[in-house]
Design a protein around this motif. Structure first.
Motif, short mmCIF file in Angstrom:
data_model
loop_
_atom_site.label_atom_id
_atom_site.label_comp_id
_atom_site.label_asym_id
_atom_site.label_seq_id
_atom_site.Cartn_x
_atom_site.Cartn_y
_atom_site.Cartn_z
N CYS A 141 0.79 -1.15 0.41
CA CYS A 141 0.36 0.14 -0.03
C CYS A 141 0.89 1.52 -0.22
N ASP A 142 0.15 2.19 -0.64
CA ASP A 142 1.35 3.63 -0.55
C ASP A 142 -0.19 4.08 0.55
N HIS A 143 1.58 4.67 1.78
CA HIS A 143 0.62 5.51 3.10
C HIS A 143 0.39 6.39 3.22
N ARG A 144 1.20 7.31 2.35
CA ARG A 144 0.25 8.86 1.44
C ARG A 144 -1.54 8.65 1.48
N VAL A 145 -1.78 7.88 1.33
CA VAL A 145 -3.29 6.91 0.94
C VAL A 145 -4.05 6.22 1.77
N ILE A 146 -3.40 4.85 2.40
CA ILE A 146 -3.52 4.14 3.05
C ILE A 146 -3.05 3.58 4.26
N PHE A 147 -3.85 3.88 5.37
CA PHE A 147 -3.07 3.49 6.62
C PHE A 147 -3.25 2.03 6.68
N GLY A 148 -2.38 1.25 8.23
CA GLY A 148 -2.62 0.42 8.35
C GLY A 148 -4.37 -0.48 8.39
N ALA A 149 -4.65 0.35 9.38
CA ALA A 149 -6.25 -0.46 9.95
C ALA A 149 -6.97 -0.32 8.88
#
Length: 416
Positions: free
Chosen positions: A388-396
């Motif tokens: 995942c792109d962490h700028r868009v999607i978070f771990g949860a």
């Protein structure tokens, strides 16, 4: 009247095309819209169509050469006599003003390649330097490894024209101007010098075994460029393990392949969580209005990602037909840019390799996530890893996505 046939721009990232075939010879009649040549892009082999009726005239660009977009590769004239009065192969290009230009010069057809350059999958061997005597030649062969071979299409710029500013800039940056690849117009500008200065440095191969440089297939080169473009994506990975037996059975009963069934499951899951249909841009988050699934396919030369459009909103039988057509295009090398660009979510399935128990995939530019699917283990469970792109999607967000996907793989009522 003599009109140019130019190397077409077949995608927004295309800088050169590889001319693979002429369908007509000099002097033959051509009709408007007729395929007169074939060009290999970074993904496929596509036709070059005649823009007018007339007769094919030279000079014609040589087959198996990389040619900048919009550069002339041949001509169309009004009469057969005029076509036959033109040379069938282009003259050798010479640099003006000792290799320096103040303004971009008119482009010329690519000169024919020597016999050693006519195979794209062969290395191009540079001619050996002449020794002053047989003794000095033998001494050189005993004391030094063979000289590396160089592909003209990739690096050789001996005859390239260079702007005075680019030459001065290269001198200030202590760069060898001969090692810099010209721009699409065949000229080395300041932009090419700066790109060379900022590019990652190649490995020093001179102290190792003898080697040669091979010109890569255009698909493999495109994959390398695309992967380099993902370096700025802050990525994290999260995994779950699911049983695939219910999906296998349901897909077989429905008469579809497992890849299509997985694509449908992913598309429906993305549709439930709009964040997975976003992508990061400099202007802000781009939210897509439909789910387009890109599926990684191995061509033998590299990966290509045919796209199933609106994979969550269309009937499964339509998607199955589209997928059949896309795979046929990939097999025949006829897939077009609109067939493989613009996916909003990606899927990579290596489940056919039983040794692969888990792997991470790279998030392509233009998407927020890609799902990597490995082979089933001895316990019947399969590893699903979401990048995942962490700028868009978070771990949860990613955890909930895999939770919903796992539930969908157990309950197959949606497969219709």
């Amino acid at each position: 009247m003599k009109s140019e046939i130019t190397m077409p721009v077949l995608s927004d990232t295309m800088q050169t095309g590889r001319l693979t075939r002429w369908n007509k010879a000099v002097g033959e009649a051509v009709k408007q819209g007729e395929a007169i040549a074939e060009v290999e892009t970074d993904k496929a082999i596509l036709d070059v169509e005649a823009f007018a009726s007339g007769y094919l005239a030279g000079p014609l660009a040589a087959v198996d050469t990389d040619i900048p977009v919009r550069q002339a590769i041949g001509y169309i004239v009004d009469t057969r006599e005029a076509a036959q009065n033109n040379p069938s192969s282009p003259p050798s290009a010479t640099a003006k003003n000792s290799g320096e230009v103040a303004e971009p010069a008119a482009t010329a057809p690519v000169p024919p390649a020597p016999a050693s350059e006519t195979r794209p999958d062969r290395a191009v061997t540079a001619p050996p330097a002449k020794a002053s005597s047989a003794e000095s030649s033998a001494e050189h062969m005993d004391s030094a490894p063979p000289a590396p071979t160089v592909s003209r299409s990739a690096a050789a710029t001996d005859n390239a024209q260079t702007s005075p500013y680019a030459r001065a800039l290269a001198r200030d940056l202590e760069l060898d101007i001969q090692s810099i690849k010209p721009g699409p117009d065949g000229i080395i500008h300041a932009a090419q010098v700066l790109a060379a200065a900022l590019a990652p440095k190649d490995a020093d191969l001179h102290m190792g075994p003898p080697y040669s440089i091979e010109r890569p297939k255009m698909l493999r080169a495109a994959v390398a460029r695309n992967m380099s473009a993902t370096l700025d994506t802050p990525t994290f990975h999260i995994s779950s393990r699911f049983a695939m037996t219910p999906l296998h059975a349901a897909a077989k009963q429905a008469g579809i392949g497992l890849t299509l069934a997985l694509s449908r499951a992913c598309a429906l899951t993305v549709a439930e969580d709009p964040w997975f249909n976003h992508t990061w841009t400099q202007a802000g988050l781009a939210k897509r209005s439909r789910v387009d699934i890109g599926v990684a396919v191995d061509t033998g030369e590299g990966l290509i990602t045919p796209v199933l459009r609106n994979a969550a909103g269309r009937p499964l039988n339509e998607l199955a037909e589209d997928w059949r057509i896309l795979l046929g295009k990939v097999k025949n090398g006829r897939i077009a840019p609109e067939d493989y660009r613009g996916a909003s979510f990606y899927l990579s399935n290596l489940g056919v390799f039983p040794e692969i128990v888990r792997f991470n995939a790279i998030v392509p530019v233009g998407a927020a996530a890609i799902l990597a699917i490995a082979a089933a283990g001895p316990d019947g469970l399969t590893d699903f890893t979401l990048s995942c792109d962490h700028r868009v999607i978070f771990g949860a967000d990613a955890a909930r996505f895999l939770q919903r996907l796992g539930s969908r793989l157990e309950n197959i009522f949606w497969l219709n």
